[in-house]
Design a protein around this motif. Sequence first.
Motif, PDB file in Angstrom:
ATOM      1  N   PRO A 534       0.918  -1.115   0.030  1.00  0.00           N
ATOM      2  CA  PRO A 534      -0.019   0.083  -0.017  1.00  0.00           C
ATOM      3  C   PRO A 534       0.959   1.233   0.137  1.00  0.00           C
ATOM      4  O   PRO A 534       1.856   1.375   0.502  1.00  0.00           O
ATOM      5  CB  PRO A 534      -0.978  -0.061   1.241  1.00  0.00           C
ATOM      6  CG  PRO A 534      -0.140  -1.058   2.126  1.00  0.00           C
ATOM      7  CD  PRO A 534       0.604  -2.006   1.228  1.00  0.00           C
ATOM      8  N   GLU A 535       0.355   2.260  -0.704  1.00  0.00           N
ATOM      9  CA  GLU A 535       1.019   3.601  -0.605  1.00  0.00           C
ATOM     10  C   GLU A 535       0.995   4.174   0.778  1.00  0.00           C
ATOM     11  O   GLU A 535       0.210   4.268   1.676  1.00  0.00           O
ATOM     12  CB  GLU A 535       0.404   4.515  -1.644  1.00  0.00           C
ATOM     13  CG  GLU A 535       0.538   4.081  -2.914  1.00  0.00           C
ATOM     14  CD  GLU A 535      -0.096   5.153  -3.906  1.00  0.00           C
ATOM     15  OE1 GLU A 535      -0.471   6.267  -3.529  1.00  0.00           O
ATOM     16  OE2 GLU A 535      -0.291   4.823  -5.164  1.00  0.00           O
ATOM     17  N   GLY A 536       2.160   5.239   1.012  1.00  0.00           N
ATOM     18  CA  GLY A 536       2.061   6.035   2.082  1.00  0.00           C
ATOM     19  C   GLY A 536       3.127   5.783   3.173  1.00  0.00           C
ATOM     20  O   GLY A 536       3.364   6.598   3.911  1.00  0.00           O
ATOM     21  N   ASP A 537       3.891   4.681   2.774  1.00  0.00           N
ATOM     22  CA  ASP A 537       5.106   4.512   4.069  1.00  0.00           C
ATOM     23  C   ASP A 537       6.204   3.726   3.058  1.00  0.00           C
ATOM     24  O   ASP A 537       6.572   2.700   3.232  1.00  0.00           O
ATOM     25  CB  ASP A 537       4.469   3.435   4.960  1.00  0.00           C
ATOM     26  CG  ASP A 537       5.554   3.317   6.133  1.00  0.00           C
ATOM     27  OD1 ASP A 537       6.630   3.959   5.963  1.00  0.00           O
ATOM     28  OD2 ASP A 537       5.525   2.415   6.910  1.00  0.00           O
ATOM     29  N   VAL A 538       6.913   4.860   2.276  1.00  0.00           N
ATOM     30  CA  VAL A 538       8.007   4.135   1.400  1.00  0.00           C
ATOM     31  C   VAL A 538       9.166   3.618   2.291  1.00  0.00           C
ATOM     32  O   VAL A 538       9.658   2.626   1.898  1.00  0.00           O
ATOM     33  CB  VAL A 538       8.539   5.530   0.329  1.00  0.00           C
ATOM     34  CG1 VAL A 538       9.654   5.133  -0.170  1.00  0.00           C
ATOM     35  CG2 VAL A 538       7.234   5.925  -0.247  1.00  0.00           C
ATOM     36  N   LYS A 539       9.552   4.645   3.427  1.00  0.00           N
ATOM     37  CA  LYS A 539      10.625   3.954   3.897  1.00  0.00           C
ATOM     38  C   LYS A 539      10.493   2.518   4.958  1.00  0.00           C
ATOM     39  O   LYS A 539      11.384   1.611   5.234  1.00  0.00           O
ATOM     40  CB  LYS A 539      11.005   4.909   5.287  1.00  0.00           C
ATOM     41  CG  LYS A 539      11.658   6.059   4.408  1.00  0.00           C
ATOM     42  CD  LYS A 539      12.366   7.379   5.201  1.00  0.00           C
ATOM     43  CE  LYS A 539      12.888   8.417   4.648  1.00  0.00           C
ATOM     44  NZ  LYS A 539      13.412   9.392   5.444  1.00  0.00           N
ATOM     45  N   GLY A 540       9.202   2.234   5.272  1.00  0.00           N
ATOM     46  CA  GLY A 540       8.899   1.033   5.928  1.00  0.00           C
ATOM     47  C   GLY A 540       8.567  -0.160   5.148  1.00  0.00           C
ATOM     48  O   GLY A 540       8.592  -1.365   5.682  1.00  0.00           O
ATOM     49  N   HIS A 541       8.828   0.128   3.761  1.00  0.00           N
ATOM     50  CA  HIS A 541       8.531  -1.255   2.899  1.00  0.00           C
ATOM     51  C   HIS A 541       9.590  -1.242   1.940  1.00  0.00           C
ATOM     52  O   HIS A 541      10.413  -0.250   1.738  1.00  0.00           O
ATOM     53  CB  HIS A 541       7.139  -1.108   2.130  1.00  0.00           C
ATOM     54  CG  HIS A 541       5.969  -1.107   3.180  1.00  0.00           C
ATOM     55  ND1 HIS A 541       5.582  -2.615   3.675  1.00  0.00           N
ATOM     56  CD2 HIS A 541       5.121  -0.381   3.595  1.00  0.00           C
ATOM     57  CE1 HIS A 541       4.515  -2.246   4.404  1.00  0.00           C
ATOM     58  NE2 HIS A 541       4.104  -1.113   4.278  1.00  0.00           N
ATOM     59  N   SER A 542       9.900  -2.493   1.528  1.00  0.00           N
ATOM     60  CA  SER A 542      10.694  -2.549   0.504  1.00  0.00           C
ATOM     61  C   SER A 542      10.468  -3.574  -0.587  1.00  0.00           C
ATOM     62  O   SER A 542       9.837  -4.471  -0.368  1.00  0.00           O
ATOM     63  CB  SER A 542      12.178  -3.075   1.132  1.00  0.00           C
ATOM     64  OG  SER A 542      12.234  -4.238   1.839  1.00  0.00           O
ATOM     65  N   VAL A 543      11.133  -3.771  -1.733  1.00  0.00           N
ATOM     66  CA  VAL A 543      10.946  -4.738  -2.695  1.00  0.00           C
ATOM     67  C   VAL A 543      12.620  -4.973  -2.865  1.00  0.00           C
ATOM     68  O   VAL A 543      13.484  -4.074  -3.482  1.00  0.00           O
ATOM     69  CB  VAL A 543      10.600  -4.076  -3.971  1.00  0.00           C
ATOM     70  CG1 VAL A 543      10.510  -5.174  -5.127  1.00  0.00           C
ATOM     71  CG2 VAL A 543       8.870  -3.984  -3.697  1.00  0.00           C
ATOM     72  N   ARG A 544      13.049  -6.262  -2.617  1.00  0.00           N
ATOM     73  CA  ARG A 544      14.325  -6.766  -2.733  1.00  0.00           C
ATOM     74  C   ARG A 544      14.613  -7.840  -3.791  1.00  0.00           C
ATOM     75  O   ARG A 544      13.833  -8.591  -3.919  1.00  0.00           O
ATOM     76  CB  ARG A 544      14.686  -7.154  -1.423  1.00  0.00           C
ATOM     77  CG  ARG A 544      16.169  -7.742  -1.076  1.00  0.00           C
ATOM     78  CD  ARG A 544      16.421  -8.111   0.167  1.00  0.00           C
ATOM     79  NE  ARG A 544      15.813  -7.633   1.335  1.00  0.00           N
ATOM     80  CZ  ARG A 544      16.673  -6.277   1.864  1.00  0.00           C
ATOM     81  NH1 ARG A 544      17.614  -5.914   1.356  1.00  0.00           N
ATOM     82  NH2 ARG A 544      16.010  -5.632   2.982  1.00  0.00           N
ATOM     83  N   ILE A 545      15.520  -7.432  -4.505  1.00  0.00           N
ATOM     84  CA  ILE A 545      16.240  -8.274  -5.645  1.00  0.00           C
ATOM     85  C   ILE A 545      17.325  -9.043  -5.201  1.00  0.00           C
ATOM     86  O   ILE A 545      18.467  -8.230  -5.018  1.00  0.00           O
ATOM     87  CB  ILE A 545      16.128  -7.603  -7.022  1.00  0.00           C
ATOM     88  CG1 ILE A 545      14.886  -7.019  -7.266  1.00  0.00           C
ATOM     89  CG2 ILE A 545      16.727  -8.703  -7.965  1.00  0.00           C
ATOM     90  CD1 ILE A 545      15.252  -6.005  -8.539  1.00  0.00           C
ATOM     91  N   THR A 546      17.265 -10.244  -5.238  1.00  0.00           N
ATOM     92  CA  THR A 546      18.635 -11.042  -4.632  1.00  0.00           C
ATOM     93  C   THR A 546      18.840 -12.019  -5.785  1.00  0.00           C
ATOM     94  O   THR A 546      17.891 -12.698  -6.163  1.00  0.00           O
ATOM     95  CB  THR A 546      18.235 -11.725  -3.186  1.00  0.00           C
ATOM     96  OG1 THR A 546      17.869 -11.006  -2.355  1.00  0.00           O
ATOM     97  CG2 THR A 546      19.539 -12.155  -2.820  1.00  0.00           C
ATOM     98  N   THR A 547      20.315 -12.100  -6.114  1.00  0.00           N
ATOM     99  CA  THR A 547      20.662 -13.327  -6.896  1.00  0.00           C
ATOM    100  C   THR A 547      21.662 -14.090  -6.290  1.00  0.00           C
ATOM    101  O   THR A 547      22.579 -13.634  -5.250  1.00  0.00           O
ATOM    102  CB  THR A 547      21.305 -12.790  -8.346  1.00  0.00           C
ATOM    103  OG1 THR A 547      22.430 -11.959  -7.887  1.00  0.00           O
ATOM    104  CG2 THR A 547      20.203 -11.812  -8.827  1.00  0.00           C
ATOM    105  N   ALA A 548      21.720 -15.303  -6.529  1.00  0.00           N
ATOM    106  CA  ALA A 548      22.845 -15.995  -5.943  1.00  0.00           C
ATOM    107  C   ALA A 548      22.860 -17.658  -6.548  1.00  0.00           C
ATOM    108  O   ALA A 548      22.041 -17.950  -7.323  1.00  0.00           O
ATOM    109  CB  ALA A 548      22.476 -16.562  -4.263  1.00  0.00           C
ATOM    110  N   ARG A 549      23.749 -18.407  -6.009  1.00  0.00           N
ATOM    111  CA  ARG A 549      23.987 -19.521  -6.875  1.00  0.00           C
ATOM    112  C   ARG A 549      23.017 -20.540  -5.944  1.00  0.00           C
ATOM    113  O   ARG A 549      22.898 -20.511  -4.674  1.00  0.00           O
ATOM    114  CB  ARG A 549      25.375 -20.392  -6.757  1.00  0.00           C
ATOM    115  CG  ARG A 549      26.309 -19.729  -7.758  1.00  0.00           C
ATOM    116  CD  ARG A 549      27.753 -20.143  -7.522  1.00  0.00           C
ATOM    117  NE  ARG A 549      28.646 -19.793  -8.607  1.00  0.00           N
ATOM    118  CZ  ARG A 549      29.074 -20.316  -9.555  1.00  0.00           C
ATOM    119  NH1 ARG A 549      28.202 -21.254 -10.043  1.00  0.00           N
ATOM    120  NH2 ARG A 549      29.866 -19.668 -10.450  1.00  0.00           N
TER     121      ARG A 549
END
Length: 639
Positions: A534-549
Motif C-alpha cells: 500500500p502507498e504512504g510508507d515508502v521507508k517502511g516497505h521494500s522490494v528486494r532483488i537477490t541473486t545467488a547460486r
Amino acid sequence: MSPPIPVRRAGWHRLVSMRVLVPLLLLAYACFFGLYTLQRDMVHREQQVEEHVREDVTLRMTHLQGTLDYLLRTEQLEAVREELASLGSNPDLKVGLLLNDQHTVLASTRLALLDQPVQKAWPELTRPEAIARMKASVARMSGDVRVSEDGSRVEGYYPIQLKPEFQGRRVGILYLQQDLSQLKAAQRYRAERSALRSSLLLVLIAGLLGLFFHFALGRRVRRLESTAHRLAAGELSARAGLRGVDELGTLGRAFDEMAERLSQEQEALLRSEASFRTLIERSPDAIFVHREQRLLFANPSAVSLLGYAREEELRGREVAELLMPGEQDPLAETSSAGAAREVRFRHRGGQQVLGEVVTFSIPFDGQPAVVSIARDVTERKQVQEKLRTTDRMVSLGTLAAGVAHELNNPISFVLSNLRFAVDELGEQTEAGKPLSAEQTEEIQQALREALEGGERMRNIVHDLRSFARREDERLGPVDIHAVLDSCANLARSAIRHRAQLLKEYGDIPRVLANESRLGQLFLNLLVNAGQAIPEGDVKGHSVRITTARAEEDGWVVVSVQDTGVGIPPENLQRLFKPFFTTKPVGVGTGLGLSICHGIVTAMGGRIEVSSEVGKGTTFRVFMPEADRAMQAATGTKSA
C-alpha cells in the motif's frame, strides 16, 4: 494366429506315452526290485547259515569237551578215537582233530591222520593266527568258535585235559572245521527262486497295468491329445468331453474349463483389439509407431497432421524425413514420466507444424517398437504468443504513467538548461562581447547536464524497446543482472511511491534463457511486488532483488521479495492458474503469473512462491547455468 504345433507320432516319441512309459517303469522297477531283494536275501541267508553253524559247532564241541575229558581221565584212548571218528559221518564237517600238548594227533575224524604231527596231518594249524588262537584257548581254558574271514568255514578251538591234574597238568586242543559252501549254496538257490518268483509277479502286474493303460485309458488319452492339438491349431470350440471320477476324468474336465476360458479370453482379446484399433484410428492425436528410425504405422490424424492422403505414403519412411532439420532425436528418446516435448514436424507442403510429443516403448507385431503421440499445438502457440504480447502491452500500459513521469523530468531539465545556454549566448552575441570564463563554464555545465538528461531518456526508451520488441524463442547465455537492471528502471515508477527498491547481487554465471522473455518475467514480478504494497510508507516497505547460486549444483536462483500484504494459503495452489487474480476488477487479468510460469518452464527453469499474510511474499526463479546446460545438451546429442 500362431501356426499349429506339428504332431509327432513315430519313433522314440511313442515310448514317452503314458500307456507305454508306465509299464516300462514298472518292469524296470521289477528288475531292480528282484536284484535288490536277491542281494539282500542272500546276505541275510548266509548270515543265518553262519550263525546257525557256529552255534551248532559250539554246542557239539562243548559236548565233546566234557566227553573227552572224562574218557581221557579214565585213560580210554580208543573210546576217544571212536567218539571223534563218529563225527566223520557229517558231510559238512571237513576235519576233526584232537592234539596233545606236543601237537601230535591223538584222535581224528580221518584215521589216516592218527599219531602224525600237526605239520604233516593238518598244515593249516601251523599258521601264526591258528597257533595264537590255540594258545589263547589253553590260557583261558575256554573254547573259541569263529567264522573264517572269507566266510567259507567255521573253526573251533577247545582245550582238553589230557591227564588228571594230580598226575601233572597236560592240555590238548580239540579242533573242528566245518565247511559252509554247500549250506550257503543251498540257501543261495532258495534266495534266487524266491527273487525270481517276486520278479515274475511284478512283471505280471506290469503287463496287466500296461494292458489296462493301453486299452482302458489309451482311448481317453488319445482323445485328450487330439483335443489339445485342435486347440493349438486355433479351433477354440474343441472340447475333450471326458467323463468319470478318476484322475483322467478330472483332468478332462479341467482341460475343458481351460479351453472355455481360453475361448472367452480370445473373444475378449479380439473385441479389445477392435476397440483399440477404433480408438487409434479415431484419436484426434497423431500416433506414430516406428522401429529403428523407420515408420511402421501412422493413424489418420498423423497422416492429416503431415498433409498426406493415405497411411501407405508414410509407411516405411525414415523418421528424419518427417521432422524439420535439427529435430532427429526427440522421437527416438523415451519421455520421462510422460512429459511432453515440443517437436517441429515437416508438413508435406514444407511448412513447419509444431507438436507436443510423448514417446514410449511397446511391443508391436511381437517385437520392440517406439510409439510417439503428437498433438498439434501450432494454433495454441500462436494464441500463447498473442497472450504474452498482450501481457507485455498491459505491463507497459501499467507503467505508462510512471514512464511518462520518468521522461518528463529529464525533458524539462534538458529544455531548461538548453534555454539557459541559448539566452546566455544570445545576449553576448547581441552585445558583441566575448564570453567570460565564468559564463563559458556555466554554459558548458548546462550543456553537460542536458546531455546527462538526454542519456537518461535514451536509456528509458532503450529499456522500453528491449521489453516491447518481439524476438525469436532461441535460448542463449544471458547476463541476468543486466536484465534485472533494465526491469528495475522500468518498474521504478510503479514502486517509488510504495517502497524502496533494493538490490543484492551475488557472484553468478550467465544463465541459459531468452533475454526478452526473461525481462517480461521479472518486470511482471516487480510490478506485482509494488502493487502488493500500500502507498504512504515508502521507508517502511521494500522490494528486494537477490541473486545467488542455488544449493542445487548448476542452478542460479533470483528472488523477488516484498513486504506487502501477503497471499492467503488457500490461494497459493491456484496462483499460477490462468485468469486467477485477487486484484479488483479492471486492475488485473489473471494471466500475468500464469504467463510467468509458462516462460520459466519453457526455458527449462522453475518458479516457486512462499508467502505469509501481513508480512510479504517471495518469488524464487531457478534458471540453469548456461555453460553446464549447453555442455549437457551437446553431450546428449553426441550420445
